[in-house]
Design a protein around this motif. Sequence first.
Motif, short mmCIF file in Angstrom:
data_model
loop_
_atom_site.label_atom_id
_atom_site.label_comp_id
_atom_site.label_asym_id
_atom_site.label_seq_id
_atom_site.Cartn_x
_atom_site.Cartn_y
_atom_site.Cartn_z
N ARG A 102 0.84 -1.21 0.00
CA ARG A 102 0.00 0.00 0.00
C ARG A 102 0.87 1.26 0.00
O ARG A 102 0.57 2.24 -0.69
N GLU A 103 1.94 1.23 0.79
CA GLU A 103 2.81 2.40 0.89
C GLU A 103 3.54 2.66 -0.43
O GLU A 103 3.66 3.80 -0.87
N VAL A 104 4.04 1.61 -1.07
CA VAL A 104 4.71 1.79 -2.36
C VAL A 104 3.71 2.31 -3.40
O VAL A 104 4.04 3.18 -4.21
N ARG A 105 2.52 1.79 -3.36
CA ARG A 105 1.47 2.21 -4.29
C ARG A 105 1.24 3.72 -4.23
O ARG A 105 0.98 4.36 -5.24
N ARG A 106 1.37 4.29 -3.03
CA ARG A 106 1.09 5.71 -2.85
C ARG A 106 2.14 6.61 -3.48
O ARG A 106 1.86 7.77 -3.76
N VAL A 107 3.36 6.11 -3.69
CA VAL A 107 4.44 7.00 -4.13
C VAL A 107 4.79 6.85 -5.61
O VAL A 107 5.70 7.51 -6.10
N THR A 108 4.07 5.98 -6.35
CA THR A 108 4.42 5.77 -7.75
C THR A 108 3.17 5.63 -8.61
O THR A 108 2.13 5.15 -8.15
N THR A 109 3.30 6.07 -9.86
CA THR A 109 2.24 5.81 -10.85
C THR A 109 2.65 4.70 -11.81
O THR A 109 1.88 4.34 -12.71
N THR A 110 3.87 4.18 -11.66
CA THR A 110 4.33 3.08 -12.50
C THR A 110 3.50 1.83 -12.21
O THR A 110 3.25 1.52 -11.05
N PRO A 111 3.06 1.10 -13.22
CA PRO A 111 2.32 -0.14 -12.97
C PRO A 111 3.11 -1.10 -12.09
O PRO A 111 4.34 -1.25 -12.25
N ILE A 112 2.42 -1.72 -11.16
CA ILE A 112 3.04 -2.68 -10.24
C ILE A 112 2.61 -4.09 -10.63
O ILE A 112 1.42 -4.35 -10.85
N ALA A 113 3.60 -4.98 -10.75
CA ALA A 113 3.36 -6.38 -11.08
C ALA A 113 3.81 -7.26 -9.91
O ALA A 113 4.82 -6.96 -9.27
N LEU A 114 3.07 -8.32 -9.66
CA LEU A 114 3.46 -9.26 -8.62
C LEU A 114 2.68 -10.55 -8.79
O LEU A 114 1.73 -10.61 -9.56
N GLY A 115 3.10 -11.57 -8.08
CA GLY A 115 2.29 -12.80 -8.06
C GLY A 115 3.03 -14.10 -8.24
O GLY A 115 2.43 -15.17 -8.10
N GLU A 116 4.33 -14.07 -8.53
CA GLU A 116 5.02 -15.35 -8.75
C GLU A 116 5.11 -16.18 -7.49
O GLU A 116 5.30 -17.39 -7.55
#
Length: 382
Positions: free
Chosen positions: A221-235
């Motif tokens: 959540r905190e990283v989400r607040r500081v960037t507009t770059t798409p975030i990928a995860l799930g491996e």
Amino acid sequence: MKITRLETFVVPPRWLFLKIETDEGVSGWGEPVVEGRAHTVQAAVQELSDLLIGQDPARIEDLWQVMHRGGFYRGGAVFMSAIAGIDQALWDIKGQVYGAPAYQLLGGPVRDRMRVYSWIGGDRPDDVARAARAALAAGFTAVKMNATEELSYLDVPSKIDAVLARVQAVRDATTPDFGVAVDFHGRVHLPMARVLARELDAMRLLFIEEPVLSENVEALREVRRVTTTPIALGERLYSRWEFKTVLQEGLADILQPDLSHAGGLTECRKIAAMAEAYDVAIAPHCPLGPIALAACLQLDAVAHNAAIQEQSLGIHYNEGSDLLDYLSDPAVFAYSGGFVPIPQGPGLGVTVNEEHVRALARVGHRWRNPLWRHADGSVAEW
């Protein structure tokens, strides 16, 4: 038709293959593996075989539910990877029986080819500009690179500067529209992840991957607040139930289920559908072998929200044995213009060179990921 045998093969560079045989002579291949835990998953496959021998391989959904729900304990990397490879092989068998690729049995294709990206730079990212130029020359339209070596909770500014310099070097070596994805690899902790994500925002990246470990929801959540770059995860998420929280809380723009970790084609099809309902893309994780990639492409063919596909050709892990070495017809993965066609053969669409598999299984492997330590001697995330 009944399942008669499950046979596993530990093969270089770090893979585990599975062959499921039936009493009518039809067989299917899967790739159940956790990198660095191949023998553990091999044992899990053999334990699950007690539930499968004598069963009808066409009952894929029922067999999946039996494997998942039939024991009191469920989930996790090893268990779900064992199910994943078995599920892949069952879809391969079903396709052989009907003479059709798995995607046709899943509703038919929404695309004919899939955009792919290439890995550059290695575990400790190095010489990325040269590697990016080579990927561009080979026709790829995107690459992924590790962001950094190990980072402590509070690290020095020069390490952030080094990341920015490497990404800029890739930008300078390619074109403005060339896709650059940066993988934090879960090796960055929240204090530095916030800094790094904010600094990279101006680079207009394809995505940043695993900026922090996926179990750290509050940190995401905190990283989400500081960037507009798409975030990928799930491996490192293994079922639709684990992806559910990510979707509900809006923590990612791109999900990366691994079809050799997250329950196979059956489960990842459901994860993709869940993501589509949240307007979230998928980019299946696949730094693995040809069977895993074939399964990914069957999913990509039917998932409208499939955006780009990872593949391992030439990746630094594959020294000695590469993606195409175990196929009778390597041309099935004919990369061109940054895309790969969806395999058209029955089942998963690839023909495994069984003779080569058996020969290399006699060599085997005991691959382990590196163990890193910080300057103070404490263990670092790899």
